[in-house]
Design an enzyme around this catalytic site. Structure first.
Site, short mmCIF file in Angstrom:
data_model
loop_
_atom_site.label_atom_id
_atom_site.label_comp_id
_atom_site.label_asym_id
_atom_site.label_seq_id
_atom_site.Cartn_x
_atom_site.Cartn_y
_atom_site.Cartn_z
N ALA A 393 38.80 49.12 41.28
CA ALA A 393 39.15 47.71 41.30
C ALA A 393 39.90 47.35 42.57
CB ALA A 393 40.03 47.38 40.09
N CYS A 394 39.60 46.16 43.11
CA CYS A 394 40.44 45.60 44.18
C CYS A 394 40.43 44.10 43.99
CB CYS A 394 39.97 46.02 45.57
SG CYS A 394 38.41 45.29 46.09
N ASP A 395 41.09 43.40 44.86
CA ASP A 395 41.24 41.97 44.63
C ASP A 395 39.90 41.25 44.69
OD1 ASP A 395 42.91 39.52 44.39
OD2 ASP A 395 41.88 39.12 46.29
#
Lengths: 479, 146
Positions: A393-395
């Site tokens: 996950a990342c932004d």
């Protein structure tokens, strides 16, 4: 072969090279020890001179040692160098050797297997970028096809004459040594020849006929014992049982039973092949055994086949028991002693040099993994892990996490794992049923607010991170 | 496949004043090609300010990007090599910026996967950091398809 085992880019000190090479041989042989054991059991029981002779089951013996075992070695060797495609090419090359020779082609397979892998790797490198889109499958399959075709023919044509020459060399050498009258020196030729699977050539071709002549005259002969003494092999396997490493240590005791009691010497050959220097212990063990037999003036009444301790004792004429047993024991002790020294020396070396040898350690670690992987697939164990769903996950959910997921997936794939779902998401879109969520540590707190059920692996870099490495290790260990 | 547009978008810069400037420079080729609008650049800078420099994937290697709805129009990639390193928040030095954009589909993933395979090779990463010509950079990316 040395060159293939190592990444050419890294220049290693020569000792490191030797070590990595040794590790390479070991990893080619070890995953296949189980097959050797299966064959050993089969042979000890069902051959005509075995313990439960059975003509139809005995038919399995020949093809297994002639075809299956060398092919397995070649396949493993090819796979270590050139991946799955290299494995196929290695096996293709090996079949040429096997058909071209009439003795089991173990050493040959251990050379041609990695060679096949190497050729595959180089060819693929050469062709990459040059294949028109859409033709990859065709080109990939036909390169193996054509290279394999050529490699089969070359190895077939070369091997016949090579084997003939080797046989002639061994026969001449033994005849010359017998002429000297000093028999312990025979071990110099016997032991290497045995390990190269020329054992039947020397026993049945040379020693047994010599022995039978002597038996007619004196009622017994030492020639039946010069190459068939189970002592040296026992000593070697005992040493591996005590001082060997990991898999070798664990498999050696089983091999002892089949070798010493079952009389199938082939079981210890792989252990010599994976550490060729141990041929020294075999030679010294064999020579001291012959010396002891000579001192006691003992012999056997016929050729022991298989060379088991039971066959030895059954063929020992009255009054010769002490000498025969002593010869076997002395050979065992000497070979045990020398092999132990070799195995122990090897260990200290590993510890001493870990600074300058990080490269080679890394390499052998890779090899170990490779071996593990091959071992797992050969034992028929389904590759699966405790994790089924790993989410990155990342932004933005399109860059860093995507790159991380793709690299991680690739790593898993290289380990032969493809049943773990690895996907990338925006932080808020991460599925709740993810087993593991990999997220940058700066984003971890924000993530925890939304999802507190999954295990979170906070990282500093989506590509290379200690936490990712340990996650990989964990998955590997859970296989 | 996917990286062929990179060749046109390789930029060398001697020195920048700030990480913001570095990001702006790295986005310029994408702006010129119509891959992104100006707001995307601001979104990337905002992204760093709120979320930290998490797209600094390796020491000295950054992958500037933001959510596609913040002004990305289509798939794009550029590579900017700085002669002198610039510090990103969190004291992260950066020498190479690979800016990416996407239209929101997964069409850019093959391109990312190729970038990934380059970045996994230490040797190539070193070469990339020290590259001085367009030719060098584009050969690093094009010779390394797995």
């Amino acid at each position: 072969m040395k060159e293939q085992a190592l990444s050419k880019k890294t220049k290693l000190v020569s000792r490191a090279k030797v070590q990595a090479f040794g590790g390479f041989l070991t990893n080619m042989v070890l995953p296949n020890i189980g097959a050797f054991i299966a064959w050993g059991l089969l042979t000890a029981l069902f051959i005509p001179t075995g313990w439960m002779p059975n003509e139809s089951l005995g038919e399995l013996v020949g093809p297994t040692i002639i075809y299956l075992l060398p092919l397995l070695l070649a396949y493993s060797g090819g796979r270590m160098v050139g991946g799955q495609r290299g494995a196929v090419l290695g096996a293709l090359g090996a079949i040429g050797l096997i058909i071209g020779a009439d003795i089991p082609m173990f050493l040959g397979a251990m050379i041609i297997g990695p060679l096949g892998g190497y050729v595959m790797k180089k060819t693929d490198k050469l062709l990459e970028d040059k294949i028109p889109v859409g033709f990859e499958m065709v080109v990939n399959n036909f390169t193996i096809g054509i290279l394999g075709f050529a490699l089969m023919i070359v190895s077939y044509l070369l091997i016949g004459p090579a084997i003939e020459a080797a046989n002639r060399l061994v026969t001449n050498a033994i005849e010359a040594l017998v002429a000297t009258g000093f028999l312990p020196i025979l071990s110099l030729v016997n032991e290497p020849a045995k390990v190269l699977f020329l054992n039947n050539v020397i026993d049945q071709g040379i020693y047994y006929p010599l022995g039978m002549q002597q038996t007619l005259e004196f009622g017994k002969s030492i020639y039946f014992m010069v190459a068939s003494n189970p002592g040296p092999g026992l000593g070697l396997l005992l040493a591996y049982s005590f001082y060997g490493k990991k898999v070798a240590k664990r498999t050696a005791p089983g091999a002892i039973i089949i070798h010493f009691f079952g009389g199938i010497h082939e079981l210890y050959f792989p252990y010599v092949l994976m550490k060729p220097i141990t041929i020294l212990s075999m030679i010294l063990g064999g020579a001291s055994g012959i010396m002891t037999f000579q001192l006691f003036g003992v012999g056997l009444v016929a050729g022991p086949s298989p060379g088991s301790i039971f066959a030895y004792l059954a063929l020992t004429p009255r009054g010769n028991f002490i000498g025969v047993i002593a010869g076997v024991l002395v050979a065992t002790a000497v070979s045990f002693f020398v092999t132990s020294l070799i195995l122990k020396a090897d260990k200290t070396e590993d510890e001493d040099d870990d600074e300058s040898l990080t490269d080679s350690i890394k390499k052998s670690k890779m090899m170990k993994e490779e071996g593990k992987k091959i071992g797992a697939s050969y034992s028929g164990k389904a590759i699966s892990s405790k994790y089924k769903k790993i989410s990155f996950a990342c932004d933005a959910g399109m860059g860093s996490s995507a790159l991380g997921a793709s690299a991680f997936k690739k790593q898993l794939k290289n380990m032969g794992i493809d049943d773990i779902e690895v996907k990338h998401y925006r932080i808020e879109d991460v599925p709740k049923d993810s087993d593991v969520v990999v997220v940058h540590k700066d984003l971890a707190e924000r993530f925890k607010l939304m999802n507190d059920t999954s295990r979170i692996v906070p990282i500093e870099s989506y590509l290379k991170d200690k936490e990712l490495e340990s996650l990989i290790d964990e998955i590997k260990d859970s296989l | 496949m996917g990286l062929e547009m990179l060749k046109e978008n390789i930029v060398f810069v001697d020195e920048v004043d700030s990480w913001e400037e570095a990001i702006k420079i790295s986005c310029e080729p994408l702006l010129n090609n119509g891959c992104i609008s100006l707001s995307y650049v601001d979104a990337i800078i905002e992204n760093v300010k709120t979320n930290g420099s998490y797209f600094v994937l390796l020491p000295e290697i950054a992958l500037p990007h933001a959510r596609h709805e913040h002004g990305a129009i289509k798939k794009g990639v550029s590579c900017t090599v700085l002669n002198k390193r610039v510090l990103f928040p969190g004291d992260k030095p950066v020498k190479v910026l690979i800016a990416i954009s996407s239209d929101g589909d997964d069409g850019h993933l093959d391109m990312l996967s190729e970038i990934g395979s380059v970045l996994m090779e230490d040797e190539l990463v070193e070469k990339l950091k020290n590259a001085t010509t367009v030719q060098q950079v584009s050969s690093i990316f094009s010779n390394n398809k797995f």
